[in-house]
Design a protein around this motif. Structure first.
Motif, PDB file in Angstrom:
ATOM      1  N   ALA A  15      44.055  49.675  46.364  1.00  0.00           N
ATOM      2  CA  ALA A  15      43.186  50.099  47.464  1.00  0.00           C
ATOM      3  C   ALA A  15      42.426  48.889  47.990  1.00  0.00           C
ATOM      4  O   ALA A  15      42.507  47.789  47.416  1.00  0.00           O
ATOM      5  CB  ALA A  15      42.188  51.155  46.960  1.00  0.00           C
ATOM      6  N   SER A  16      41.684  49.081  49.052  1.00  0.00           N
ATOM      7  CA  SER A  16      40.761  48.050  49.512  1.00  0.00           C
ATOM      8  C   SER A  16      39.653  47.881  48.476  1.00  0.00           C
ATOM      9  O   SER A  16      39.372  48.791  47.689  1.00  0.00           O
ATOM     10  CB  SER A  16      40.148  48.451  50.855  1.00  0.00           C
ATOM     11  N   GLY A  17      39.021  46.714  48.470  1.00  0.00           N
ATOM     12  CA  GLY A  17      37.877  46.488  47.601  1.00  0.00           C
ATOM     13  C   GLY A  17      38.214  46.063  46.190  1.00  0.00           C
ATOM     14  O   GLY A  17      37.326  45.963  45.336  1.00  0.00           O
ATOM     15  N   GLN A  18      39.492  45.821  45.901  1.00  0.00           N
ATOM     16  CA  GLN A  18      39.894  45.425  44.550  1.00  0.00           C
ATOM     17  C   GLN A  18      39.814  43.913  44.334  1.00  0.00           C
ATOM     18  O   GLN A  18      39.864  43.438  43.202  1.00  0.00           O
ATOM     19  CB  GLN A  18      41.321  45.888  44.262  1.00  0.00           C
ATOM     20  N   GLY A  19      39.735  43.158  45.443  1.00  0.00           N
ATOM     21  CA  GLY A  19      39.634  41.706  45.338  1.00  0.00           C
ATOM     22  C   GLY A  19      40.842  40.950  45.864  1.00  0.00           C
ATOM     23  O   GLY A  19      41.037  39.781  45.511  1.00  0.00           O
ATOM     24  N   LYS A  20      41.656  41.568  46.721  1.00  0.00           N
ATOM     25  CA  LYS A  20      42.857  40.907  47.244  1.00  0.00           C
ATOM     26  C   LYS A  20      42.521  39.614  47.974  1.00  0.00           C
ATOM     27  O   LYS A  20      43.139  38.569  47.737  1.00  0.00           O
ATOM     28  CB  LYS A  20      43.618  41.827  48.213  1.00  0.00           C
ATOM     29  N   THR A  21      41.541  39.684  48.880  1.00  0.00           N
ATOM     30  CA  THR A  21      41.198  38.496  49.666  1.00  0.00           C
ATOM     31  C   THR A  21      40.606  37.419  48.775  1.00  0.00           C
ATOM     32  O   THR A  21      40.930  36.229  48.902  1.00  0.00           O
ATOM     33  CB  THR A  21      40.209  38.857  50.783  1.00  0.00           C
ATOM     34  N   THR A  22      39.739  37.820  47.853  1.00  0.00           N
ATOM     35  CA  THR A  22      39.124  36.861  46.931  1.00  0.00           C
ATOM     36  C   THR A  22      40.180  36.148  46.105  1.00  0.00           C
ATOM     37  O   THR A  22      40.178  34.916  45.976  1.00  0.00           O
ATOM     38  CB  THR A  22      38.132  37.584  46.007  1.00  0.00           C
ATOM     39  N   VAL A  23      41.110  36.906  45.547  1.00  0.00           N
ATOM     40  CA  VAL A  23      42.156  36.324  44.707  1.00  0.00           C
ATOM     41  C   VAL A  23      43.086  35.439  45.532  1.00  0.00           C
ATOM     42  O   VAL A  23      43.442  34.336  45.115  1.00  0.00           O
ATOM     43  CB  VAL A  23      42.943  37.435  43.986  1.00  0.00           C
ATOM     44  N   THR A  24      43.482  35.918  46.714  1.00  0.00           N
ATOM     45  CA  THR A  24      44.377  35.124  47.561  1.00  0.00           C
ATOM     46  C   THR A  24      43.708  33.810  47.948  1.00  0.00           C
ATOM     47  O   THR A  24      44.331  32.741  47.900  1.00  0.00           O
ATOM     48  CB  THR A  24      44.771  35.910  48.824  1.00  0.00           C
TER      49      THR A  24
END
Length: 433
Positions: A15-24
Protein backbone atom coordinates in the motif's frame (compact mmCIF):
# COMPACT_ATOMS: atom_id res chain seq x y z
CA UNK A 1 32.52 -4.70 -25.61
CA UNK A 2 28.74 -5.10 -25.46
CA UNK A 3 26.95 -3.48 -22.53
CA UNK A 4 25.94 -6.26 -20.08
CA UNK A 5 22.75 -4.45 -19.19
CA UNK A 6 21.52 -3.24 -15.82
CA UNK A 7 20.16 -4.71 -12.65
CA UNK A 8 16.45 -3.86 -12.91
CA UNK A 9 14.01 -3.79 -9.99
CA UNK A 10 10.46 -2.61 -9.46
CA UNK A 11 10.15 -1.30 -5.90
CA UNK A 12 6.65 -2.10 -4.64
CA UNK A 13 4.66 -2.58 -1.43
CA UNK A 14 1.27 -3.60 -0.07
CA UNK A 15 0.00 0.00 0.00
CA UNK A 16 1.00 3.64 0.09
CA UNK A 17 2.89 4.77 3.18
CA UNK A 18 5.11 1.70 3.49
CA UNK A 19 8.29 3.56 2.50
CA UNK A 20 8.63 2.93 -1.26
CA UNK A 21 9.90 6.42 -2.05
CA UNK A 22 12.21 6.48 0.97
CA UNK A 23 13.74 3.11 0.09
CA UNK A 24 14.04 3.92 -3.63
CA UNK A 25 15.72 7.25 -2.85
CA UNK A 26 18.06 5.71 -0.25
CA UNK A 27 19.05 2.86 -2.57
CA UNK A 28 19.59 5.19 -5.53
CA UNK A 29 21.68 7.67 -3.53
CA UNK A 30 23.76 4.88 -1.96
CA UNK A 31 24.50 3.24 -5.32
CA UNK A 32 25.38 6.57 -6.93
CA UNK A 33 27.85 7.23 -4.12
CA UNK A 34 29.45 3.87 -4.92
CA UNK A 35 30.04 5.06 -8.48
CA UNK A 36 27.08 3.23 -10.03
CA UNK A 37 25.12 4.81 -12.87
CA UNK A 38 21.52 4.76 -11.65
CA UNK A 39 18.33 5.58 -13.55
CA UNK A 40 15.01 5.80 -11.74
CA UNK A 41 11.46 5.70 -13.12
CA UNK A 42 8.12 6.28 -11.44
CA UNK A 43 5.22 3.95 -12.14
CA UNK A 44 1.94 5.77 -12.68
CA UNK A 45 1.16 9.49 -12.88
CA UNK A 46 3.10 11.49 -10.31
CA UNK A 47 5.02 14.77 -10.29
CA UNK A 48 6.34 15.00 -6.73
CA UNK A 49 8.08 11.68 -6.06
CA UNK A 50 10.08 12.01 -9.32
CA UNK A 51 11.52 15.35 -8.16
CA UNK A 52 12.82 13.72 -4.97
CA UNK A 53 14.10 10.68 -6.85
CA UNK A 54 15.82 12.92 -9.40
CA UNK A 55 17.62 14.61 -6.53
CA UNK A 56 18.66 11.20 -5.19
CA UNK A 57 20.06 9.80 -8.44
CA UNK A 58 21.11 12.92 -10.35
CA UNK A 59 19.14 12.15 -13.53
CA UNK A 60 15.66 13.00 -14.83
CA UNK A 61 12.96 10.60 -13.64
CA UNK A 62 10.44 9.63 -16.30
CA UNK A 63 6.99 8.08 -15.97
CA UNK A 64 6.16 4.49 -16.88
CA UNK A 65 2.48 3.62 -17.28
CA UNK A 66 1.12 1.01 -19.66
CA UNK A 67 -1.98 3.11 -20.45
CA UNK A 68 -0.87 6.75 -20.26
CA UNK A 69 2.64 6.27 -21.67
CA UNK A 70 1.93 3.12 -23.66
CA UNK A 71 3.66 -0.25 -23.96
CA UNK A 72 6.08 0.68 -26.75
CA UNK A 73 7.21 3.97 -25.20
CA UNK A 74 7.74 2.26 -21.83
CA UNK A 75 9.79 -0.44 -23.57
CA UNK A 76 11.88 2.16 -25.40
CA UNK A 77 12.67 4.11 -22.25
CA UNK A 78 13.57 1.00 -20.25
CA UNK A 79 15.84 -0.31 -23.00
CA UNK A 80 17.64 3.03 -23.30
CA UNK A 81 18.09 3.25 -19.53
CA UNK A 82 19.47 -0.29 -19.32
CA UNK A 83 22.03 0.53 -22.00
CA UNK A 84 23.20 3.68 -20.21
CA UNK A 85 23.06 2.59 -16.56
CA UNK A 86 24.24 -0.06 -14.14
CA UNK A 87 21.00 -0.06 -12.15
CA UNK A 88 17.40 0.76 -13.15
CA UNK A 89 14.90 1.27 -10.32
CA UNK A 90 11.17 1.73 -10.86
CA UNK A 91 9.12 2.99 -7.94
CA UNK A 92 5.65 1.47 -7.97
CA UNK A 93 2.38 3.22 -7.21
CA UNK A 94 0.12 2.51 -4.20
CA UNK A 95 0.07 -1.27 -3.63
CA UNK A 96 1.65 -3.73 -6.06
CA UNK A 97 -1.70 -4.83 -7.55
CA UNK A 98 -3.59 -1.54 -7.23
CA UNK A 99 -4.84 0.25 -10.32
CA UNK A 100 -5.57 -0.65 -13.93
CA UNK A 101 -2.84 -1.02 -15.08
CA UNK A 102 -0.96 -1.83 -11.87
CA UNK A 103 2.73 -1.93 -10.98
CA UNK A 104 2.44 -5.73 -11.17
CA UNK A 105 1.22 -5.43 -14.75
CA UNK A 106 4.31 -3.37 -15.57
CA UNK A 107 6.55 -5.93 -13.85
CA UNK A 108 5.08 -8.78 -15.90
CA UNK A 109 5.05 -6.84 -19.18
CA UNK A 110 8.82 -6.35 -19.07
CA UNK A 111 9.86 -9.33 -16.94
CA UNK A 112 11.19 -7.05 -14.18
CA UNK A 113 11.52 -8.62 -10.72
CA UNK A 114 9.88 -6.97 -7.73
CA UNK A 115 11.71 -5.63 -4.68
CA UNK A 116 9.06 -5.66 -1.96
CA UNK A 117 9.19 -2.95 0.71
CA UNK A 118 7.64 -4.12 3.97
CA UNK A 119 6.87 -1.80 6.87
CA UNK A 120 8.08 -4.16 9.60
CA UNK A 121 7.42 -1.75 12.48
CA UNK A 122 4.41 -3.72 13.73
CA UNK A 123 5.22 -7.24 12.55
CA UNK A 124 7.94 -9.87 12.56
CA UNK A 125 7.36 -13.39 11.17
CA UNK A 126 4.16 -12.32 9.41
CA UNK A 127 6.41 -10.47 6.93
CA UNK A 128 7.02 -13.80 5.21
CA UNK A 129 3.31 -14.40 4.67
CA UNK A 130 2.85 -10.89 3.29
CA UNK A 131 5.74 -11.16 0.84
CA UNK A 132 4.82 -14.63 -0.36
CA UNK A 133 1.27 -13.38 -0.90
CA UNK A 134 2.57 -10.46 -2.95
CA UNK A 135 4.65 -12.87 -5.04
CA UNK A 136 2.06 -15.58 -5.58
CA UNK A 137 -1.13 -13.56 -6.04
CA UNK A 138 -0.12 -12.32 -9.51
CA UNK A 139 2.21 -14.02 -9.67
CA UNK A 140 5.29 -11.84 -10.09
CA UNK A 141 9.00 -12.52 -9.89
CA UNK A 142 10.23 -11.59 -6.41
CA UNK A 143 13.86 -10.42 -6.34
CA UNK A 144 13.91 -9.79 -2.62
CA UNK A 145 12.67 -7.69 0.28
CA UNK A 146 13.59 -4.44 1.94
CA UNK A 147 12.41 -4.45 5.56
CA UNK A 148 11.70 -0.85 6.54
CA UNK A 149 11.56 0.41 10.14
CA UNK A 150 13.54 -2.46 11.64
CA UNK A 151 13.91 -1.98 15.41
CA UNK A 152 16.83 -4.29 16.26
CA UNK A 153 19.11 -7.10 15.06
CA UNK A 154 16.76 -9.64 16.63
CA UNK A 155 13.83 -8.10 14.75
CA UNK A 156 15.82 -8.33 11.49
CA UNK A 157 16.60 -12.00 12.08
CA UNK A 158 12.94 -12.89 12.67
CA UNK A 159 11.89 -11.13 9.48
CA UNK A 160 14.70 -12.76 7.47
CA UNK A 161 13.83 -16.24 8.74
CA UNK A 162 10.17 -15.80 7.84
CA UNK A 163 10.93 -15.07 4.18
CA UNK A 164 12.04 -18.68 3.51
CA UNK A 165 13.30 -18.74 -0.10
CA UNK A 166 13.06 -14.97 -0.67
CA UNK A 167 16.24 -12.99 0.14
CA UNK A 168 16.22 -10.08 2.57
CA UNK A 169 18.07 -7.73 0.27
CA UNK A 170 18.23 -4.72 2.59
CA UNK A 171 17.00 -3.26 5.87
CA UNK A 172 16.34 0.28 6.94
CA UNK A 173 15.99 1.08 10.64
CA UNK A 174 13.32 3.34 12.05
CA UNK A 175 14.23 6.83 10.86
CA UNK A 176 14.65 9.75 13.21
CA UNK A 177 13.91 12.12 10.34
CA UNK A 178 11.17 11.58 7.77
CA UNK A 179 10.83 13.03 4.30
CA UNK A 180 8.34 15.88 4.94
CA UNK A 181 4.85 15.60 3.42
CA UNK A 182 1.83 17.79 2.63
CA UNK A 183 -1.62 17.34 1.08
CA UNK A 184 -0.51 16.31 -2.43
CA UNK A 185 2.45 14.22 -1.26
CA UNK A 186 6.05 14.92 -0.33
CA UNK A 187 7.29 18.45 0.16
CA UNK A 188 9.26 19.51 -2.92
CA UNK A 189 13.00 18.87 -2.48
CA UNK A 190 13.86 22.48 -3.31
CA UNK A 191 11.86 23.57 -0.25
CA UNK A 192 13.82 21.37 2.20
CA UNK A 193 17.06 23.08 3.16
CA UNK A 194 18.92 19.90 4.10
CA UNK A 195 17.36 17.49 1.59
CA UNK A 196 20.74 16.19 0.42
CA UNK A 197 21.82 15.57 4.01
CA UNK A 198 18.57 13.62 4.59
CA UNK A 199 19.16 11.55 1.45
CA UNK A 200 22.76 10.84 2.47
CA UNK A 201 21.61 9.85 5.95
CA UNK A 202 19.02 7.47 4.50
CA UNK A 203 21.65 5.96 2.20
CA UNK A 204 24.02 5.54 5.16
CA UNK A 205 21.35 3.76 7.20
CA UNK A 206 20.19 1.42 4.42
CA UNK A 207 22.02 -1.86 5.02
CA UNK A 208 22.38 -3.66 1.69
CA UNK A 209 23.24 -7.36 1.59
CA UNK A 210 26.09 -7.13 -0.92
CA UNK A 211 26.12 -10.83 -1.69
CA UNK A 212 22.39 -10.91 -2.43
CA UNK A 213 22.71 -7.74 -4.52
CA UNK A 214 25.54 -9.20 -6.61
CA UNK A 215 23.40 -12.28 -7.26
CA UNK A 216 20.88 -10.14 -9.18
CA UNK A 217 21.39 -10.71 -12.90
CA UNK A 218 21.84 -7.65 -15.15
CA UNK A 219 19.41 -7.55 -18.06
CA UNK A 220 19.24 -5.75 -21.39
CA UNK A 221 15.58 -5.50 -22.45
CA UNK A 222 14.53 -5.80 -26.05
CA UNK A 223 14.62 -2.41 -27.76
CA UNK A 224 11.32 -1.14 -29.09
CA UNK A 225 10.83 -0.30 -32.73
CA UNK A 226 11.46 3.41 -33.34
CA UNK A 227 8.40 5.63 -33.29
CA UNK A 228 7.25 7.61 -36.28
CA UNK A 229 9.08 10.94 -36.23
CA UNK A 230 7.09 13.79 -34.71
CA UNK A 231 6.32 16.45 -37.33
CA UNK A 232 7.70 19.91 -36.38
CA UNK A 233 4.26 21.49 -36.06
CA UNK A 234 5.55 24.14 -33.63
CA UNK A 235 8.73 24.99 -35.57
CA UNK A 236 9.67 28.62 -35.10
CA UNK A 237 7.26 29.03 -32.17
CA UNK A 238 8.27 30.02 -28.65
CA UNK A 239 6.29 28.38 -25.84
CA UNK A 240 6.54 30.27 -22.55
CA UNK A 241 6.31 27.93 -19.57
CA UNK A 242 5.66 29.04 -15.98
CA UNK A 243 8.12 27.20 -13.75
CA UNK A 244 8.67 27.89 -10.06
CA UNK A 245 7.43 26.59 -6.71
CA UNK A 246 3.82 27.38 -7.67
CA UNK A 247 4.05 25.85 -11.18
CA UNK A 248 6.22 22.77 -10.89
CA UNK A 249 4.18 19.76 -12.01
CA UNK A 250 5.88 19.17 -15.34
CA UNK A 251 6.53 15.78 -16.90
CA UNK A 252 10.08 15.84 -18.36
CA UNK A 253 8.61 13.97 -21.33
CA UNK A 254 6.29 16.91 -22.03
CA UNK A 255 9.27 19.22 -22.46
CA UNK A 256 10.89 16.63 -24.74
CA UNK A 257 7.77 16.49 -26.92
CA UNK A 258 7.52 20.26 -27.24
CA UNK A 259 11.15 20.38 -28.37
CA UNK A 260 10.55 17.52 -30.83
CA UNK A 261 7.61 19.49 -32.20
CA UNK A 262 10.12 22.24 -32.97
CA UNK A 263 9.19 24.68 -30.21
CA UNK A 264 11.67 26.89 -28.42
CA UNK A 265 11.02 26.80 -24.67
CA UNK A 266 11.21 29.88 -22.47
CA UNK A 267 10.72 29.55 -18.72
CA UNK A 268 9.51 32.33 -16.46
CA UNK A 269 8.45 32.68 -12.83
CA UNK A 270 5.14 34.36 -11.97
CA UNK A 271 6.08 34.00 -8.29
CA UNK A 272 9.13 36.19 -8.90
CA UNK A 273 6.89 38.74 -10.60
CA UNK A 274 8.19 37.89 -14.06
CA UNK A 275 5.81 38.64 -16.95
CA UNK A 276 5.05 36.34 -19.85
CA UNK A 277 8.12 36.67 -22.15
CA UNK A 278 7.55 39.23 -24.86
CA UNK A 279 8.51 36.81 -27.65
CA UNK A 280 6.05 34.10 -26.57
CA UNK A 281 3.78 32.58 -29.22
CA UNK A 282 1.97 30.39 -26.68
CA UNK A 283 1.87 29.94 -22.90
CA UNK A 284 1.74 26.83 -20.72
CA UNK A 285 0.71 27.19 -17.09
CA UNK A 286 1.32 23.74 -15.58
CA UNK A 287 0.01 22.52 -12.27
CA UNK A 288 1.72 22.92 -8.94
CA UNK A 289 0.99 24.56 -5.61
CA UNK A 290 -0.59 27.99 -6.24
CA UNK A 291 -2.57 27.51 -3.01
CA UNK A 292 0.69 27.74 -1.03
CA UNK A 293 1.72 31.01 -2.69
CA UNK A 294 -1.55 32.91 -3.01
CA UNK A 295 -0.32 36.15 -1.48
CA UNK A 296 2.70 36.35 -3.80
CA UNK A 297 0.66 35.40 -6.87
CA UNK A 298 -2.10 37.85 -5.96
CA UNK A 299 0.43 40.68 -5.66
CA UNK A 300 2.35 39.84 -8.86
CA UNK A 301 1.00 42.78 -10.86
CA UNK A 302 3.31 42.38 -13.89
CA UNK A 303 2.34 38.73 -14.16
CA UNK A 304 -1.38 39.59 -14.00
CA UNK A 305 -1.04 42.28 -16.66
CA UNK A 306 1.08 40.14 -18.96
CA UNK A 307 -1.16 37.05 -18.90
CA UNK A 308 -4.22 39.24 -19.53
CA UNK A 309 -2.40 40.87 -22.45
CA UNK A 310 -1.40 37.48 -23.85
CA UNK A 311 -5.00 36.34 -23.66
CA UNK A 312 -6.27 39.53 -25.27
CA UNK A 313 -3.73 39.09 -28.08
CA UNK A 314 -5.04 35.59 -28.78
CA UNK A 315 -1.95 33.66 -27.71
CA UNK A 316 -2.86 30.02 -27.04
CA UNK A 317 -2.78 29.46 -23.27
CA UNK A 318 -2.96 26.00 -21.69
CA UNK A 319 -3.78 26.17 -17.97
CA UNK A 320 -3.59 22.81 -16.19
CA UNK A 321 -4.96 22.28 -12.68
CA UNK A 322 -2.88 24.70 -10.57
CA UNK A 323 -2.38 26.77 -13.72
CA UNK A 324 -6.16 27.00 -14.12
CA UNK A 325 -6.55 27.94 -10.48
CA UNK A 326 -4.01 30.74 -10.95
CA UNK A 327 -5.98 32.39 -13.78
CA UNK A 328 -9.39 32.23 -12.12
CA UNK A 329 -10.97 35.25 -10.40
CA UNK A 330 -9.83 34.17 -6.94
CA UNK A 331 -8.63 31.32 -4.73
CA UNK A 332 -10.10 30.82 -1.25
CA UNK A 333 -8.19 28.65 1.21
CA UNK A 334 -9.72 26.25 3.75
CA UNK A 335 -9.73 29.00 6.39
CA UNK A 336 -11.82 31.33 4.22
CA UNK A 337 -9.04 33.69 3.14
CA UNK A 338 -9.53 34.89 -0.42
CA UNK A 339 -6.87 36.07 -2.89
CA UNK A 340 -7.53 37.71 -6.24
CA UNK A 341 -6.09 36.20 -9.42
CA UNK A 342 -5.92 37.57 -13.01
CA UNK A 343 -9.51 36.48 -13.85
CA UNK A 344 -8.97 35.10 -17.34
CA UNK A 345 -11.45 32.42 -16.36
CA UNK A 346 -14.69 33.46 -14.64
CA UNK A 347 -15.27 31.80 -11.32
CA UNK A 348 -13.61 31.20 -7.98
CA UNK A 349 -11.52 28.30 -6.76
CA UNK A 350 -12.34 26.87 -3.33
CA UNK A 351 -9.77 24.73 -1.51
CA UNK A 352 -11.09 21.79 0.50
CA UNK A 353 -9.76 19.16 2.89
CA UNK A 354 -10.96 16.13 0.95
CA UNK A 355 -9.69 14.89 -2.38
CA UNK A 356 -11.73 16.25 -5.30
CA UNK A 357 -10.26 14.29 -8.19
CA UNK A 358 -7.81 11.42 -8.70
CA UNK A 359 -6.97 9.00 -11.47
CA UNK A 360 -6.08 8.38 -15.10
CA UNK A 361 -8.19 10.14 -17.72
CA UNK A 362 -8.22 10.93 -21.43
CA UNK A 363 -9.13 14.28 -23.00
CA UNK A 364 -10.83 14.33 -26.40
CA UNK A 365 -9.20 16.58 -29.00
CA UNK A 366 -9.46 17.09 -32.76
CA UNK A 367 -6.33 14.94 -33.13
CA UNK A 368 -7.62 12.13 -30.92
CA UNK A 369 -7.38 11.31 -27.23
CA UNK A 370 -4.68 12.94 -25.10
CA UNK A 371 -4.03 10.76 -22.06
CA UNK A 372 -3.09 11.96 -18.59
CA UNK A 373 -4.47 12.19 -15.09
CA UNK A 374 -6.03 14.36 -12.42
CA UNK A 375 -5.24 14.92 -8.72
CA UNK A 376 -6.56 17.95 -6.80
CA UNK A 377 -8.04 19.20 -3.55
CA UNK A 378 -10.10 22.12 -4.85
CA UNK A 379 -13.04 22.81 -7.10
CA UNK A 380 -13.86 25.61 -9.52
CA UNK A 381 -17.18 27.38 -8.98
CA UNK A 382 -17.97 28.87 -12.40
CA UNK A 383 -20.92 29.64 -14.62
CA UNK A 384 -18.89 28.94 -17.75
CA UNK A 385 -20.13 25.86 -19.59
CA UNK A 386 -17.49 23.20 -20.36
CA UNK A 387 -16.74 22.51 -24.03
CA UNK A 388 -15.90 18.89 -23.22
CA UNK A 389 -15.18 16.43 -20.45
CA UNK A 390 -12.33 14.03 -20.00
CA UNK A 391 -13.10 10.31 -19.75
CA UNK A 392 -12.01 8.31 -16.71
CA UNK A 393 -9.91 5.21 -17.25
CA UNK A 394 -10.83 2.39 -17.09
CA UNK A 395 -14.49 3.05 -16.13
CA UNK A 396 -15.35 5.34 -19.06
CA UNK A 397 -17.22 7.66 -16.67
CA UNK A 398 -17.30 11.43 -17.10
CA UNK A 399 -14.13 13.08 -15.81
CA UNK A 400 -12.90 16.66 -15.55
CA UNK A 401 -14.52 19.62 -17.26
CA UNK A 402 -12.54 21.26 -20.06
CA UNK A 403 -13.11 25.00 -20.49
CA UNK A 404 -12.31 27.24 -23.42
CA UNK A 405 -12.56 30.99 -23.40
CA UNK A 406 -10.99 32.70 -26.39
CA UNK A 407 -7.47 31.32 -26.71
CA UNK A 408 -7.50 29.82 -23.19
CA UNK A 409 -7.88 26.07 -22.61
CA UNK A 410 -8.25 25.23 -18.92
CA UNK A 411 -8.93 22.06 -16.95
CA UNK A 412 -7.92 20.14 -13.83
CA UNK A 413 -6.60 17.53 -16.29
CA UNK A 414 -2.80 17.07 -16.63
CA UNK A 415 -1.92 15.91 -20.15
CA UNK A 416 0.95 13.56 -20.97
CA UNK A 417 2.01 15.04 -24.30
CA UNK A 418 3.90 11.97 -25.52
CA UNK A 419 0.63 10.00 -25.56
CA UNK A 420 -0.48 12.11 -28.54
CA UNK A 421 2.05 14.73 -29.74
CA UNK A 422 -0.31 15.98 -32.46
CA UNK A 423 -2.99 16.70 -29.85
CA UNK A 424 -0.41 18.47 -27.69
CA UNK A 425 0.67 20.60 -30.66
CA UNK A 426 -2.93 21.62 -31.22
CA UNK A 427 -3.15 23.06 -27.69
CA UNK A 428 -0.32 25.50 -28.51
CA UNK A 429 -1.26 26.35 -32.09
CA UNK A 430 -3.11 29.56 -32.88
CA UNK A 431 -6.56 28.98 -34.29
CA UNK A 432 -7.08 29.98 -37.90
CA UNK A 433 -8.85 33.34 -38.23
Amino acid sequence: MAHPGARMLLVAATASGQGKTTVTAALARGLVRQGQRVRVFKCGPDFIDPLLLERACGAAVHTLDLWIVGLQECRRRLAEAARDADVVLIEGVMGLYDGTPSAADLSRAFDIPVLAVIDASSMAQTAGAVVQGLRDYGPVQMAGVVANRIASEGHRQMVAASLRDIPLLATLPTQARQLPERHLGLVLPGEVDDIDAILDELADRLHLDTQAWQALTPRLPEHADPDEPIPPLLAGKTVAIARDAAFCFIYPANLDVLRQLGARLRFFSPLAGEPVPADADAVWLPGGYPELHMEALSGAVRWHESIRAAHAAGLPILAECGGMMAVSESITDTEGRCWTMPALLPGRVLMQQRLAGLGSQGMPTAAGELRGHTFHYSHLDTGLAPVAYTVKHPSGAQGEAVYRLGSLTASYFHGFFASNPLAAAGLFAKAAP
